[in-house]
Design a protein around this motif. Structure first.
Motif, PDB file in Angstrom:
ATOM      1  N   ALA A  50       0.822  -1.165  -0.036  1.00  0.00           N
ATOM      2  CA  ALA A  50      -0.051   0.114   0.022  1.00  0.00           C
ATOM      3  C   ALA A  50       1.013   1.234   0.052  1.00  0.00           C
ATOM      4  O   ALA A  50       1.959   1.237   0.749  1.00  0.00           O
ATOM      5  CB  ALA A  50      -0.896   0.015   1.195  1.00  0.00           C
ATOM      6  N   SER A  51       0.480   2.352  -0.625  1.00  0.00           N
ATOM      7  CA  SER A  51       1.237   3.392  -0.551  1.00  0.00           C
ATOM      8  C   SER A  51       0.258   4.925  -0.500  1.00  0.00           C
ATOM      9  O   SER A  51      -1.048   4.692  -0.794  1.00  0.00           O
ATOM     10  CB  SER A  51       1.741   3.804  -1.773  1.00  0.00           C
ATOM     11  OG  SER A  51       1.185   3.824  -3.077  1.00  0.00           O
ATOM     12  N   VAL A  52       0.580   5.971   0.217  1.00  0.00           N
ATOM     13  CA  VAL A  52      -0.091   6.749   0.495  1.00  0.00           C
ATOM     14  C   VAL A  52       1.003   8.164  -0.058  1.00  0.00           C
ATOM     15  O   VAL A  52       2.065   8.302   0.567  1.00  0.00           O
ATOM     16  CB  VAL A  52      -0.283   7.374   1.999  1.00  0.00           C
ATOM     17  CG1 VAL A  52      -1.244   8.447   2.135  1.00  0.00           C
ATOM     18  CG2 VAL A  52      -1.052   6.080   2.562  1.00  0.00           C
ATOM     19  N   GLU A  59       5.723  10.737   1.428  1.00  0.00           N
ATOM     20  CA  GLU A  59       4.958   9.357   0.997  1.00  0.00           C
ATOM     21  C   GLU A  59       5.232   8.454   2.046  1.00  0.00           C
ATOM     22  O   GLU A  59       5.829   8.477   3.021  1.00  0.00           O
ATOM     23  CB  GLU A  59       5.607   8.893  -0.363  1.00  0.00           C
ATOM     24  CG  GLU A  59       6.922   8.753  -0.002  1.00  0.00           C
ATOM     25  CD  GLU A  59       8.189   8.404  -1.447  1.00  0.00           C
ATOM     26  OE1 GLU A  59       7.308   8.824  -2.507  1.00  0.00           O
ATOM     27  OE2 GLU A  59       8.972   7.787  -1.281  1.00  0.00           O
ATOM     28  N   ILE A  60       4.213   7.397   2.055  1.00  0.00           N
ATOM     29  CA  ILE A  60       4.403   6.212   2.949  1.00  0.00           C
ATOM     30  C   ILE A  60       4.101   4.952   2.182  1.00  0.00           C
ATOM     31  O   ILE A  60       3.455   4.868   1.161  1.00  0.00           O
ATOM     32  CB  ILE A  60       3.227   6.179   4.104  1.00  0.00           C
ATOM     33  CG1 ILE A  60       3.057   7.545   4.625  1.00  0.00           C
ATOM     34  CG2 ILE A  60       3.516   5.034   4.982  1.00  0.00           C
ATOM     35  CD1 ILE A  60       1.830   7.447   5.526  1.00  0.00           C
ATOM     36  N   GLY A  73       7.994   5.759   5.873  1.00  0.00           N
ATOM     37  CA  GLY A  73       7.636   7.186   5.597  1.00  0.00           C
ATOM     38  C   GLY A  73       8.744   8.059   5.231  1.00  0.00           C
ATOM     39  O   GLY A  73       9.818   8.080   5.952  1.00  0.00           O
ATOM     40  N   PHE A  74       8.637   9.234   4.407  1.00  0.00           N
ATOM     41  CA  PHE A  74       9.263  10.269   4.247  1.00  0.00           C
ATOM     42  C   PHE A  74       8.387  11.544   3.917  1.00  0.00           C
ATOM     43  O   PHE A  74       7.883  11.835   3.480  1.00  0.00           O
ATOM     44  CB  PHE A  74       9.824   9.768   2.848  1.00  0.00           C
ATOM     45  CG  PHE A  74      10.677  10.919   2.216  1.00  0.00           C
ATOM     46  CD1 PHE A  74      12.162  11.023   3.081  1.00  0.00           C
ATOM     47  CD2 PHE A  74      10.524  11.673   1.079  1.00  0.00           C
ATOM     48  CE1 PHE A  74      12.917  11.999   2.239  1.00  0.00           C
ATOM     49  CE2 PHE A  74      11.558  12.627   0.618  1.00  0.00           C
ATOM     50  CZ  PHE A  74      12.671  12.872   1.416  1.00  0.00           C
ATOM     51  N   ASP A  75       8.891  12.380   4.976  1.00  0.00           N
ATOM     52  CA  ASP A  75       8.462  13.747   4.988  1.00  0.00           C
ATOM     53  C   ASP A  75       9.527  14.879   4.370  1.00  0.00           C
ATOM     54  O   ASP A  75      10.705  14.620   4.962  1.00  0.00           O
ATOM     55  CB  ASP A  75       8.144  14.162   6.373  1.00  0.00           C
ATOM     56  CG  ASP A  75       7.708  15.696   6.665  1.00  0.00           C
ATOM     57  OD1 ASP A  75       7.719  16.424   5.366  1.00  0.00           O
ATOM     58  OD2 ASP A  75       7.491  16.283   7.555  1.00  0.00           O
ATOM     59  N   HIS A  76       9.320  15.128   3.250  1.00  0.00           N
ATOM     60  CA  HIS A  76      10.516  15.942   2.405  1.00  0.00           C
ATOM     61  C   HIS A  76      10.858  17.078   3.189  1.00  0.00           C
ATOM     62  O   HIS A  76      11.868  17.555   2.835  1.00  0.00           O
ATOM     63  CB  HIS A  76      10.244  16.120   1.093  1.00  0.00           C
ATOM     64  CG  HIS A  76       9.296  17.476   0.929  1.00  0.00           C
ATOM     65  ND1 HIS A  76       8.072  17.423   1.186  1.00  0.00           N
ATOM     66  CD2 HIS A  76       9.824  18.679   0.257  1.00  0.00           C
ATOM     67  CE1 HIS A  76       7.560  18.690   0.761  1.00  0.00           C
ATOM     68  NE2 HIS A  76       8.422  19.121   0.405  1.00  0.00           N
ATOM     69  N   GLU A  77       9.904  17.714   4.121  1.00  0.00           N
ATOM     70  CA  GLU A  77      10.590  18.846   4.816  1.00  0.00           C
ATOM     71  C   GLU A  77      10.973  18.552   6.173  1.00  0.00           C
ATOM     72  O   GLU A  77      11.617  19.556   6.905  1.00  0.00           O
ATOM     73  CB  GLU A  77       9.282  19.693   5.187  1.00  0.00           C
ATOM     74  CG  GLU A  77       8.672  20.365   3.696  1.00  0.00           C
ATOM     75  CD  GLU A  77       7.548  21.532   3.847  1.00  0.00           C
ATOM     76  OE1 GLU A  77       7.186  21.502   4.843  1.00  0.00           O
ATOM     77  OE2 GLU A  77       7.273  22.039   2.863  1.00  0.00           O
TER      78      GLU A  77
END
Length: 209
Positions: A50-52, A59-60, A73-77
């Motif tokens: 699954a991806s979000v 993205e997750i 998970g990746f929070d680009h900020e």
């Protein structure tokens, strides 16, 4: 390693919720690249993916396997992003204690293993979610923000989708999808009168395998 510090859904509830949101996105949007939620039950021989993705670089990825479940998970900020570090390396502690049987599932190039600000996992038989022991140095890993996109209640999904897709949605129909009820032509048209029902049903069938 340590227990994940906040409450998170049980693995099967998580899988069902992600599948439901993926089905709803299929109904509401004919272009898969514009959808936030994707669920592929046959991603690998014995694993579902699954991806979000919010379209802004965050993205997750969630992989469901016989060995358990891993969430990346990746929070680009986030200041914990490899791109925010002088050495360009993954933040210490994120992966070091992750079971190899689960971590290896992220090796697929499409999952961007190196693009990570948090990781949690639940091995088969575990009663709690776990994560690595990390010194955050006062930084935010983005997990609250990103995991908050996995809406537990139908109304929360409706609130987001009405804004994102600019359409009014019947919450009772969304609730039926959340409960895992079979999706009918009538349900599709109630949610999105413009949708090609035949194409939508074909995609929904693939998600439900």
């Amino acid at each position: 390693m340590m227990n994940w510090p906040t409450t998170f859904m049980e693995p099967e509830s998580l899988r069902q919720r992600l599948a439901a949101m993926s089905i709803l996105d299929v109904i509401l949007c004919s272009e898969d690249w514009l959808r936030r939620y994707q669920y592929n039950p046959r991603w690998d021989e014995d694993a579902a993916l699954a991806s979000v993705r919010n379209g802004a670089g965050d993205e997750i990825y969630i992989v469901f396997t016989p060995e358990g479940v891993i969430v990346k998970g990746f929070d680009h900020e986030s200041g914990m992003s490899p791109y925010a570090r002088e050495d360009g390396e993954i933040w210490p502690g994120i992966y070091e204690q992750t079971p190899s049987s689960l971590l290896d599932r992220l090796n697929d190039e499409a999952l961007g293993k190196e693009d990570v600000t948090f990781c949690l996992w639940r091995e088969s038989g575990d009663q709690v979610w776990r994560c690595g022991e990390i010194d955050f140095k006062g930084l935010d890993d983005g997990s609250r923000f990103l995991l908050g996109m996995i809406y537990e209640a139908p109304q929360d999904y409706v609130d987001w989708a009405e804004d994102y897709y600019d359409m009014k949605l019947p919450v009772d129909i969304v609730a039926q999808v959340y409960k895992g009820e079979p999706v009918s032509e009538e349900m599709i048209l109630a949610l999105n009168p413009e949708r090609d029902v035949r194409i939508a049903l074909k995609e929904i069938y693939e998600i439900g395998k």
